[in-house]
Scaffold this motif. Sequence first.
Motif: not given
Length: 204
Positions: A83-85, A97-100, A87-93
């Motif tokens: 999830a870190h990769l 905030p990765a609430l899901w 949302w935070r590294k690859w900037k998914l969406f």
Amino acid sequence: MHGPPPARVPASLLPNRAGIALSLAMAAALAALLLAMSRVPICACGHVALWTGDVNGPENSQQISDWYSFSHVIHGLLFYFFAHLLWRKWKLFGGRPALWALPIAVAFEGFWELLENSPLIIDRYRSVTVNYGYSGDSVLNSVSDLACMALGFLIASRLPAWASVVLALAFELLTLWTIHDNLTLNVVMLLWPLQAIRDWQGMV
């Protein structure tokens, strides 16, 4: 003169109320699906225990927790890493905030629990590991495994990355020493079974 811009606060990887509600709903759906697959609700022994330590006993994978619960905590640590990769590294969406993230992890873990309790995987365990009498998990144990994964996810959200790695390695070494099995060997024996490992595990 203006000072440097404030550091950007990393987006949270923990769910909001909606994400928690969805995770709980999926856990309930998992229990319902397992019951529909004719899995036993609790141990056939008729009682519920918080812990069972006999890896070869009839209550293994039937009670709330056992030695394999540590592997499911590691699942949560790994899911948080991915999830870190994303949302935070690859900037998914867009890095919002990765609430899901947790509900997605629950979905993957739930899928594994369904697969693990299918005739395909049960027969695989019986044929290539020392768990000749393995008949699948109770519904209670499967839901508890899901909770252990969520616990690992929460722990990883509170620890620095290096501490999560140390914790995962400690759990792997603990179960390797105690029951001659861990998450790594479980994957190896399911995909590329080795007779030498099987013989060593049979010494427990």
